[in-house]
Design an enzyme around this catalytic site. Structure first.
Site, PDB file in Angstrom:
ATOM      1  N   GLY A 148      41.868  16.934  38.932  1.00  0.00           N
ATOM      2  CA  GLY A 148      42.263  15.532  38.848  1.00  0.00           C
ATOM      3  C   GLY A 148      41.384  14.827  37.823  1.00  0.00           C
ATOM      4  O   GLY A 148      40.775  15.468  36.955  1.00  0.00           O
ATOM      5  N   PHE A 149      41.279  13.497  37.957  1.00  0.00           N
ATOM      6  CA  PHE A 149      40.488  12.723  36.998  1.00  0.00           C
ATOM      7  C   PHE A 149      39.045  13.222  36.927  1.00  0.00           C
ATOM      8  O   PHE A 149      38.458  13.299  35.850  1.00  0.00           O
ATOM      9  CB  PHE A 149      40.475  11.249  37.398  1.00  0.00           C
ATOM     10  CG  PHE A 149      41.753  10.541  37.074  1.00  0.00           C
ATOM     11  CD1 PHE A 149      42.068  10.224  35.766  1.00  0.00           C
ATOM     12  CD2 PHE A 149      42.643  10.194  38.069  1.00  0.00           C
ATOM     13  CE1 PHE A 149      43.247   9.574  35.447  1.00  0.00           C
ATOM     14  CE2 PHE A 149      43.829   9.544  37.770  1.00  0.00           C
ATOM     15  CZ  PHE A 149      44.127   9.236  36.462  1.00  0.00           C
ATOM     16  N   GLY A 150      38.462  13.566  38.088  1.00  0.00           N
ATOM     17  CA  GLY A 150      37.063  13.966  38.117  1.00  0.00           C
ATOM     18  C   GLY A 150      36.848  15.385  37.613  1.00  0.00           C
ATOM     19  O   GLY A 150      36.018  15.624  36.735  1.00  0.00           O
ATOM     20  N   GLU A 183      52.931  -2.417  43.359  1.00  0.00           N
ATOM     21  CA  GLU A 183      53.600  -1.875  42.169  1.00  0.00           C
ATOM     22  C   GLU A 183      54.920  -1.215  42.559  1.00  0.00           C
ATOM     23  O   GLU A 183      55.938  -1.342  41.866  1.00  0.00           O
ATOM     24  CB  GLU A 183      52.671  -0.883  41.455  1.00  0.00           C
ATOM     25  CG  GLU A 183      51.485  -1.623  40.832  1.00  0.00           C
ATOM     26  CD  GLU A 183      50.492  -0.739  40.091  1.00  0.00           C
ATOM     27  OE1 GLU A 183      50.593   0.490  40.204  1.00  0.00           O
ATOM     28  OE2 GLU A 183      49.626  -1.297  39.400  1.00  0.00           O
TER      29      GLU A 183
HETATM   30  C1  LIG Z   1      50.228   6.148  43.989  1.00  0.00           C
HETATM   31  C2  LIG Z   1      48.828   5.982  43.458  1.00  0.00           C
HETATM   32  C3  LIG Z   1      48.540   4.995  42.550  1.00  0.00           C
HETATM   33  C4  LIG Z   1      47.256   4.842  42.042  1.00  0.00           C
HETATM   34  N1  LIG Z   1      47.022   3.868  41.120  1.00  0.00           N
HETATM   35  C5  LIG Z   1      45.788   3.755  40.585  1.00  0.00           C
HETATM   36  C6  LIG Z   1      45.532   2.805  39.564  1.00  0.00           C
HETATM   37  O1  LIG Z   1      46.433   2.058  39.157  1.00  0.00           O
HETATM   38  N2  LIG Z   1      44.287   2.754  39.033  1.00  0.00           N
HETATM   39  C7  LIG Z   1      43.287   3.588  39.452  1.00  0.00           C
HETATM   40  O2  LIG Z   1      42.174   3.527  38.921  1.00  0.00           O
HETATM   41  N3  LIG Z   1      43.495   4.476  40.439  1.00  0.00           N
HETATM   42  C8  LIG Z   1      44.717   4.598  41.011  1.00  0.00           C
HETATM   43  N4  LIG Z   1      44.944   5.515  41.987  1.00  0.00           N
HETATM   44  C9  LIG Z   1      43.808   6.290  42.494  1.00  0.00           C
HETATM   45  C10 LIG Z   1      43.446   7.427  41.554  1.00  0.00           C
HETATM   46  O3  LIG Z   1      44.586   8.147  41.189  1.00  0.00           O
HETATM   47  C11 LIG Z   1      42.435   8.310  42.250  1.00  0.00           C
HETATM   48  O4  LIG Z   1      41.312   7.531  42.556  1.00  0.00           O
HETATM   49  C12 LIG Z   1      42.012   9.479  41.382  1.00  0.00           C
HETATM   50  O5  LIG Z   1      43.119  10.309  41.132  1.00  0.00           O
HETATM   51  C13 LIG Z   1      40.898  10.273  42.052  1.00  0.00           C
HETATM   52  O6  LIG Z   1      40.554  11.336  41.216  1.00  0.00           O
HETATM   53  P1  LIG Z   1      39.949  12.676  41.836  1.00  0.00           P
HETATM   54  O7  LIG Z   1      39.573  13.529  40.681  1.00  0.00           O
HETATM   55  O8  LIG Z   1      38.936  12.355  42.854  1.00  0.00           O
HETATM   56  O9  LIG Z   1      41.157  13.354  42.644  1.00  0.00           O
HETATM   57  P2  LIG Z   1      42.700  13.637  42.221  1.00  0.00           P
HETATM   58  O10 LIG Z   1      43.025  13.001  40.923  1.00  0.00           O
HETATM   59  O11 LIG Z   1      43.459  13.271  43.420  1.00  0.00           O
HETATM   60  O12 LIG Z   1      42.686  15.210  42.013  1.00  0.00           O
HETATM   61  C14 LIG Z   1      42.478  16.098  43.075  1.00  0.00           C
HETATM   62  C15 LIG Z   1      42.998  17.471  42.664  1.00  0.00           C
HETATM   63  O13 LIG Z   1      42.557  18.428  43.643  1.00  0.00           O
HETATM   64  C16 LIG Z   1      43.578  19.350  43.865  1.00  0.00           C
HETATM   65  N5  LIG Z   1      43.394  19.949  45.194  1.00  0.00           N
HETATM   66  C17 LIG Z   1      43.379  19.320  46.393  1.00  0.00           C
HETATM   67  N6  LIG Z   1      43.207  20.212  47.385  1.00  0.00           N
HETATM   68  C18 LIG Z   1      43.113  21.433  46.788  1.00  0.00           C
HETATM   69  C19 LIG Z   1      42.943  22.762  47.286  1.00  0.00           C
HETATM   70  N7  LIG Z   1      42.817  23.050  48.608  1.00  0.00           N
HETATM   71  N8  LIG Z   1      42.910  23.779  46.413  1.00  0.00           N
HETATM   72  C20 LIG Z   1      43.025  23.550  45.069  1.00  0.00           C
HETATM   73  N9  LIG Z   1      43.194  22.306  44.554  1.00  0.00           N
HETATM   74  C21 LIG Z   1      43.237  21.267  45.410  1.00  0.00           C
HETATM   75  C22 LIG Z   1      44.853  18.525  43.754  1.00  0.00           C
HETATM   76  O14 LIG Z   1      45.978  19.354  43.449  1.00  0.00           O
HETATM   77  C23 LIG Z   1      44.509  17.555  42.628  1.00  0.00           C
HETATM   78  O15 LIG Z   1      44.946  18.026  41.379  1.00  0.00           O
HETATM   79  C24 LIG Z   1      46.219   5.695  42.493  1.00  0.00           C
HETATM   80  C25 LIG Z   1      46.504   6.694  43.436  1.00  0.00           C
HETATM   81  C26 LIG Z   1      47.801   6.843  43.915  1.00  0.00           C
HETATM   82  C27 LIG Z   1      48.094   7.918  44.915  1.00  0.00           C
END
Ligand SMILES: Cc1cc2nc3c(=O)[nH]c(=O)nc-3n(C[C@H](O)[C@H](O)[C@H](O)COP(=O)(O)OP(=O)(O)OC[C@H]3O[C@@H](n4cnc5c(N)ncnc54)[C@H](O)[C@@H]3O)c2cc1C
Length: 410
Positions: free
Chosen positions: A11-13, A165
């Site tokens: 994901g983003f991180g 949204e």
């Molecule tokens: C509908 C929606 C709208 C949003 N709108 C905004 C916005 O306008 N602005 C904003 O800043 N933020 C927004 N967010 C929040 C933002 O998307 C999240 O804060 C961000 O994606 C978090 O990043 P992350 O890297 O922590 O996790 P994520 O981006 O959620 O990535 C997690 C990844 O881990 C993978 N994963 C999970 N479990 C497993 C497993 N067991 N095995 C292998 N892979 C796994 C998933 O497939 C995914 O690709 C929104 C979220 C949603 C759901």
């Protein structure tokens, strides 16, 4: 042997950690259950037929095409933090020297009856397509079998940015597209309702922006119900805590999330919403080889919102700390830079709040929202596609992506 880094989640991180380690003397493996990165902020546009799935999803292997990052598309099923091994549902277990958990969140029903069975979450590409299919199917049913109470109505549970949204995008889809596609149906009478338990939508935004967002939604014929929680969801009806019952064939759950189940695989004590508790440098106390970032992590002393920026900045920070350790230096605390928040209510209307307290609303806020989302989208092709789609939708009032996607048995 070279230092082995395993990152769970693209994901983003997770993407930022892998990018930040490019050129370092480490072997990096990035594991994700999907073969694509999802730009979640635009999921609602897929759900409301404004964009297609591949506009907002980007192949992970494409991101790391010219880099030594090893990509594994598999679901993590077990983590042994003593032996330092990650097991996945495909392939050999992965041994690591440093593990970064960036697996995000899943939808959370807070134990409310009927949510899991009758409400549609909006957390993934497949969720967005499921909502779009469900909505379009309701229209086809109404066209064939006639109207029933609540058939075209939608209740969106949760008045945060996602709920707001979604409501704005849905009203545009109904009024500007589906009304013309289904002239025989009373589309203008269909009710779209946002339910928010706080006293106003968009908790966390400045009061005047929250009031403006609610007023815009109401002006655009969205019902805004605030100060009351969802008590229960049954087939075709949402029951509120004050006894009100809202009939709706479509219920969207945008009310909350909890940490992805991967957190539980660590076998350590977890924090609020099952999140992994981290210290100031984003490593897990007592486990310097284990980092957690983004939505799945929480520093109880400095809790951050579950939005993209903490994940992006946290990912860059952790890559830098891994490099420091390899150089024999101590880690540094993570310093988060707040870049503000924004939400769009639809065409020509968005609210934006900057960290210094300045705010922007209306057309300028909307243009800022468009620009920022384009900048953070992954890949030039996706940016171009989204820009063209937005321009097309804006000028023609059309939504080309309103296909009832075939299911597996078609
Ligand atoms: C509908 C929606 C709208 C949003 N709108 C905004 C916005 O306008 N602005 C904003 O800043 N933020 C927004 N967010 C929040 C933002 O998307 C999240 O804060 C961000 O994606 C978090 O990043 P992350 O890297 O922590 O996790 P994520 O981006 O959620 O990535 C997690 C990844 O881990 C993978 N994963 C999970 N479990 C497993 C497993 N067991 N095995 C292998 N892979 C796994 C998933 O497939 C995914 O690709 C929104 C979220 C949603 C759901």
């Amino acid at each position: 042997m070279r230092h082995r880094v395993v990152i769970i989640g693209a994901g983003f991180g997770g993407i930022r950690v892998a990018r930040g380690l490019q050129g370092a003397d480490v072997d990096v493996t990035l594991v994700d259950a999907h073969n694509f990165h999802t730009f979640q902020p635009l999921l609602y546009q897929v759900a409301t037929a404004g964009l297609d799935t591949d506009d907002i999803a980007y192949p992970i292997r494409g991101i790391f095409r010219r880099s030594p990052v090893a990509v594994r598309v598999a679901r993590v099923t077990a983590i042994d933090i003593e032996q330092r091994i990650v097991s996945t549902d495909r392939g050999e277990p992965l041994a690591y020297d440093t593990l970064v958990v960036a697996a995000g969140t899943v939808s959370h029903d807070f134990g409310i009856d009927g949510v899991a069975e009758h409400a549609l979450p909006l957390k993934s590409v497949s969720d967005a397509v499921a909502i779009r299919n469900h909505l379009l199917d309701r229209f086809e049913s109404a066209a064939i079998d006639g109207m029933q109470p609540g058939r075209l109505d939608v209740v969106i549970c949760g008045g945060g940015p996602t709920g707001v949204e979604m409501a704005g995008g849905l009203r545009e889809l109904y009024d500007r597209v589906l009304e013309h596609d289904y002239p025989e149906l009373p589309v203008a009478e269909a009710r779209i309702t946002v339910v928010e338990m706080d006293d106003q939508v968009l908790p966390g935004f400045a009061d005047h922006l929250r009031d403006r967002a609610a007023a815009t939604l109401r002006h655009r014929s969205v019902d805004v119900v605030t100060g009351v929680a969802v008590g229960q969801v049954d087939a075709g009806v949402v029951e509120l805590d004050d006894g009100r019952r809202l009939a709706a064939d479509t219920v969207v759950w945008a009310a909350g999330v909890r940490a992805a189940p991967v957190a539980e695989l660590l076998g350590i004590e977890l924090g609020r919403q099952g999140r992994i508790v981290v210290g100031p440098d984003l490593s897990v106390p007592g486990h310097p080889e284990l980092f957690a970032i983004g939505d799945i992590a929480i520093d109880p002393d400095h809790p951050l919102p579950q939005v993209a920026q903490p994940a992006i900045q946290g990912g860059r920070h952790v890559a830098a700390q891994i490099r420091r350790r390899l150089d024999g230096r101590d880690t540094e605390p993570f310093e988060y830079t707040d870049k503000g928040s924004m939400a769009t209510i639809g065409r020509n209307e968005a609210v934006t709040e900057f960290p210094n307290g300045w705010t922007l609303a209306g057309r300028f806020g909307w243009l800022a929202w468009l620009g920022l989302h384009l900048v953070y989208l992954m890949g030039f092709r996706n940016r171009l596609n989204v820009l063209v789609n937005w321009a097309w939708n804006y000028l023609t009032y059309d939504r080309a992506s309103r296909l009832l996607a075939p299911s597996d048995d078609d």
